[in-house]
Design a protein around this motif. Structure first.
Motif, PDB file in Angstrom:
ATOM      1  N   ILE A 101      -5.227  -6.187 -10.234  1.00 16.31           N
ATOM      2  CA  ILE A 101      -4.887  -6.696  -8.960  1.00 16.31           C
ATOM      3  C   ILE A 101      -5.449  -8.249  -8.808  1.00 16.31           C
ATOM      4  CG2 ILE A 101      -5.529  -6.782  -6.465  1.00 16.31           C
ATOM      5  CD1 ILE A 101      -4.445  -4.159  -7.244  1.00 16.31           C
ATOM      6  N   THR A 139       0.958   3.770  -3.147  1.00 14.74           N
ATOM      7  CA  THR A 139       0.635   5.216  -2.905  1.00 14.74           C
ATOM      8  C   THR A 139       1.793   6.311  -3.333  1.00 14.74           C
ATOM      9  OG1 THR A 139      -0.673   4.343  -0.965  1.00 14.74           O
ATOM     10  CG2 THR A 139      -0.031   6.622  -1.041  1.00 14.74           C
ATOM     11  N   VAL A 194      -9.126   6.286  -5.381  1.00 19.35           N
ATOM     12  CA  VAL A 194      -9.063   5.410  -6.417  1.00 19.35           C
ATOM     13  C   VAL A 194     -10.463   4.872  -6.970  1.00 19.35           C
ATOM     14  CG1 VAL A 194      -7.096   4.105  -5.465  1.00 19.35           C
ATOM     15  CG2 VAL A 194      -9.101   3.349  -4.653  1.00 19.35           C
ATOM     16  N   LYS A 195     -10.642   4.757  -8.062  1.00 27.59           N
ATOM     17  CA  LYS A 195     -11.919   4.079  -8.495  1.00 27.59           C
ATOM     18  C   LYS A 195     -11.627   2.434  -8.892  1.00 27.59           C
ATOM     19  CE  LYS A 195     -14.013   7.943 -10.670  1.00 27.59           C
ATOM     20  NZ  LYS A 195     -13.217   8.928 -10.235  1.00 27.59           N
ATOM     21  N   ILE A 196     -12.769   1.636  -8.705  1.00 25.87           N
ATOM     22  CA  ILE A 196     -12.981   0.155  -8.607  1.00 25.87           C
ATOM     23  C   ILE A 196     -13.457  -0.652  -9.431  1.00 25.87           C
ATOM     24  CG2 ILE A 196     -13.280  -1.693  -6.812  1.00 25.87           C
ATOM     25  CD1 ILE A 196     -12.258   0.048  -4.771  1.00 25.87           C
ATOM     26  N   VAL A 214      -8.397   0.958 -10.351  1.00 27.24           N
ATOM     27  CA  VAL A 214      -7.638  -0.479  -9.772  1.00 27.24           C
ATOM     28  C   VAL A 214      -9.019  -1.688 -10.420  1.00 27.24           C
ATOM     29  CG1 VAL A 214      -6.262  -0.149  -7.914  1.00 27.24           C
ATOM     30  CG2 VAL A 214      -8.598  -0.681  -7.433  1.00 27.24           C
ATOM     31  N   LEU A 263      -4.263   1.989   0.819  1.00 32.87           N
ATOM     32  CA  LEU A 263      -3.793   3.192  -0.299  1.00 32.87           C
ATOM     33  C   LEU A 263      -4.198   4.441   0.355  1.00 32.87           C
ATOM     34  CD1 LEU A 263      -4.683   1.541  -3.718  1.00 32.87           C
ATOM     35  CD2 LEU A 263      -2.598   1.522  -2.574  1.00 32.87           C
ATOM     36  N   VAL A 277      -6.946  -1.904  -1.348  1.00 28.47           N
ATOM     37  CA  VAL A 277      -7.311  -0.726  -1.591  1.00 28.47           C
ATOM     38  C   VAL A 277      -7.520   0.075  -0.154  1.00 28.47           C
ATOM     39  CG1 VAL A 277      -8.424  -1.217  -3.771  1.00 28.47           C
ATOM     40  CG2 VAL A 277      -9.962  -1.253  -1.686  1.00 28.47           C
ATOM     41  N   ARG A 278      -7.877  -0.558   0.913  1.00 25.00           N
ATOM     42  CA  ARG A 278      -8.026   0.188   2.186  1.00 25.00           C
ATOM     43  C   ARG A 278      -6.527   0.670   2.701  1.00 25.00           C
ATOM     44  NH1 ARG A 278     -11.748  -3.611   5.497  1.00 25.00           N
ATOM     45  NH2 ARG A 278     -10.705  -5.323   4.065  1.00 25.00           N
ATOM     46  N   MET A 306      -7.812  -7.567  -3.134  1.00 24.85           N
ATOM     47  CA  MET A 306      -8.361  -6.472  -3.631  1.00 24.85           C
ATOM     48  C   MET A 306      -8.770  -5.326  -2.393  1.00 24.85           C
ATOM     49  SD  MET A 306      -9.190  -4.650  -6.404  1.00 24.85           S
ATOM     50  CE  MET A 306     -10.360  -3.558  -7.173  1.00 24.85           C
ATOM     51  N   SER A 307      -9.683  -6.203  -1.466  1.00 21.96           N
ATOM     52  CA  SER A 307     -10.361  -5.369  -0.471  1.00 21.96           C
ATOM     53  C   SER A 307      -9.369  -4.935   0.519  1.00 21.96           C
ATOM     54  CB  SER A 307     -11.466  -6.277   0.016  1.00 21.96           C
ATOM     55  OG  SER A 307     -11.284  -6.932   0.877  1.00 21.96           O
ATOM     56  N   GLY A 324       0.698  -1.086  -0.175  1.00 13.75           N
ATOM     57  CA  GLY A 324       0.039   0.035  -0.109  1.00 13.75           C
ATOM     58  C   GLY A 324       0.869   1.166  -0.015  1.00 13.75           C
TER      59      GLY A 324
END
Ligand code: IMP
Ligand code: MG
Length: 177
Positions: free
Chosen positions: A93, A22, A54-56, A32, A50, A47-48, A43-44, A18
């Protein structure tokens, strides 16, 4: 089954990844794209970790019917629109890179949609069977060989929900079915 990477070690790696990601994407529009199903847990968590907006998106890759790469036949199910990809910095990812075939194919597929960049992050970089000239740009753990389950990784759809990563011996695999 034997624990190979316990949840505590995974969490530490996710934190390090992360921080690196970043730093890499500071000031950039990051999209992502998680690969289902194996990449869902990584993935989950990632992203937390970072510290970036972000868009997912998620896609599924099925192992047949790829139009631009018939020799490997990887098909993208629930594909992401070109408008969503164009001009974006895309980070794929996934749980694991093994031969590299599915990610080589998916990366090429995305590159045709005009992104600013495409990079790959996998939890595991498994090297023994790699037959493509591709490496994950970011990864958590490198291993040579062996079949692993847990933390999203399955054997015949079992074990995905386990919080640790285990090595599963070929004798266990036969016994499971
Ligand atoms: P590839 O060979 O790099 O295209 O990997 C394709 C897929 O094989 C991965 O996304 C995983 O779903 C699966 N895979 C490869 N090695 C393992 C493993 O050790 N455990 C569970 N799934 C694996
Ligand atoms: Mg997979």
């Amino acid at each position: 089954m034997k624990v190979l990477y316990p949840a505590s070690k995974i969490a530490q790696k996710v934190k390090e990844l992360g921080e690196r990601i970043t730093a890499e994407y500071q000031g950039k529009d990051l999209l992502v794209i998680g690969i289902l199903k194996g990449g869902f847990m990584f993935m989950s968590d990632l992203v937390r970790s970072l510290n970036l907006p972000v868009k997912i998106e998620f896609v599924r890759l099925s192992s047949y019917g790829c139009s631009d790469s018939p020799q490997w036949d990887v098909k993208v199910v629930n594909d992401v629109d070109q408008d969503t990809i164009k001009g974006k910095h895309v980070l794929i990812i996934d749980d694991i890179m093994d031969t590299g075939q599915s990610l080589v194919c998916f990366k090429r597929h995305l590159e045709a949609k005009g992104p600013a960049s495409v990079k790959i992050c996998t939890m595991i970089n498994k090297t023994a069977r790699r037959d493509q000239s591709i490496e994950p740009d970011f990864y958590g753990f490198k291993m040579e060989d062996g079949f692993i389950v847990g933390y999203g990784l399955d054997y015949a759809e079992d074990y995905r929900a386990l919080p640790d990563i285990y090595v599963i011996e070929s004798s266990d695999r036969r016994n499971a079915h």
